[in-house]
Enzyme design. Sequence first.
Site, mmCIF file in Angstrom:
data_model
loop_
_atom_site.group_PDB
_atom_site.id
_atom_site.type_symbol
_atom_site.label_atom_id
_atom_site.label_comp_id
_atom_site.label_asym_id
_atom_site.label_seq_id
_atom_site.Cartn_x
_atom_site.Cartn_y
_atom_site.Cartn_z
ATOM 1 N N HIS A 48 20.962 36.316 48.082
ATOM 2 C CA HIS A 48 21.053 34.955 48.111
ATOM 3 C C HIS A 48 22.451 34.461 48.614
ATOM 4 O O HIS A 48 22.835 33.385 48.423
ATOM 5 C CB HIS A 48 20.561 33.820 47.203
ATOM 6 C CG HIS A 48 18.928 33.677 47.242
ATOM 7 N ND1 HIS A 48 18.486 33.017 48.154
ATOM 8 C CD2 HIS A 48 17.943 34.270 46.764
ATOM 9 C CE1 HIS A 48 17.091 32.881 48.022
ATOM 10 N NE2 HIS A 48 16.730 33.947 47.003
ATOM 11 N N ASP A 189 18.932 41.097 56.317
ATOM 12 C CA ASP A 189 17.698 42.065 56.739
ATOM 13 C C ASP A 189 17.892 42.832 58.055
ATOM 14 O O ASP A 189 17.686 43.776 58.137
ATOM 15 C CB ASP A 189 16.365 41.412 56.636
ATOM 16 C CG ASP A 189 16.131 40.645 55.285
ATOM 17 O OD1 ASP A 189 16.792 41.211 54.408
ATOM 18 O OD2 ASP A 189 15.160 39.897 55.480
HETATM 19 MG MG MG Z 1 11.078 38.903 55.757
#
Ligand code: MG
Length: 396
Positions: A48, A189
């Site tokens: 985060h 990601d």
């Molecule tokens: Mg995802």
Amino acid sequence: MSGAFREREPEGVVSPAERAAAELAATWSVGPDGVWAAPGRVNLIGEHVDYNGGRCLPMALTRVTAAAVRRRNDDRVRLSSDAPEAAPFEGRLTELGPGAVDGWAAYVAGTLWALREAGVDVPGMDVAVASDVPVGAGLSSSAALECAVALAAAGLAGRTDDPQLRHQVVQAAIRAENEVVGAGTGGMDQTVAMLAEEGAALLIDTRDFSTAPVRLRLADAGLVLVVIDTRVTHTLADGQYAQRRRDCEQAARELGLAQLGEATADDLERLTDPRLRARARHVVGEIGRVDRVVELVAAGRMAEIGPLLDASHASLRDDYEVSAVELDTVVAAATGAGALGARMTGGGFGGSAIALVPEAVVADVERAVVDACARRGLTTPATLVVTSGGAARRLS
Ligand code: MG
Ligand code: ADP
């Protein structure tokens, strides 16, 4: 059994690439012009922080999503996946943007739309995907899907696979997930899926998305990374994710900073709202932990990162409030059974945890997490020994 042994697929298991080609033939009755793949990931630490200008340290998995693609001579796009409940999609290249597509196809359509917006000459195409990244488990099957298809589309468009293209794909996949799917993503990601190096974790500085590989010498240290998939996703995840982003933006505003990642420990005292202060304490503390882990890994002191993983989990649980009973249960069970450290990984509210485990006690840890969940009446978790894989690539 060693981790390295168990990471290999058993005999007779068909690879995602072969399954994708079979899916292309079965659904769209064509053979592939090529097959591309992109990996899932686990985040070692730095959770985060990617939407706060912080630093994070994910690594790509050897597990991938494969996209088999066939160029068309018209402007149609046809998509299918061999995942259960992923219905085939058909549309036109000009109809793939925000609001036009939903469900799983939005990840792909949105990426193709964003690539076109970025000037890549995406042609009409038939696409079939297959994956061995667990879907919705916090291992980023979504970025694997976006990046595999994007690289494939760029390949069909005749684009050279160079760093500029890779950065364009990252940006297109981020836009797809934020603007077309409507699931917030900070970009960690997609960045690791496109830029990872095998055998290393990838330090990402999300101020400018610069990256640096950090060699992992787990095997030398007799250590294994175990992913524990709780197989639970709590439906509040999306709304809570958006709320955390708003909290961070508000905290940054109150501190007069462009991004919360710029805050120092002293700044925290200036936040009067206890909730905002707790959120900021997580972000500031977590970025500090990333830097410490990078130092330790670079110095070959792998075992010493364990307590930092534990501290990250506690911070995500208590200050950031994104854990879940399943995650807390498996993390406690793993450390109780001899893991040197463990933490939730990914967005939270279910999904997966990682544990740093001495090879000799891997089986004990695996048993302990299953037993602990059984005792509490929770869904049986799945465990997976993972090693660091490479970035998205053409397979054939
Ligand atoms: Mg995802
Ligand atoms: P994660 O990225 O952690 O796996 P997300 O919720 O971000 O979880 O993304 C999961 C979603 O991505 C799925 O619900 C589905 O819509 C889509 N998806 C990912 N992989 C595939 C696949 N192989 N086939 C079809 N849809 C997929």
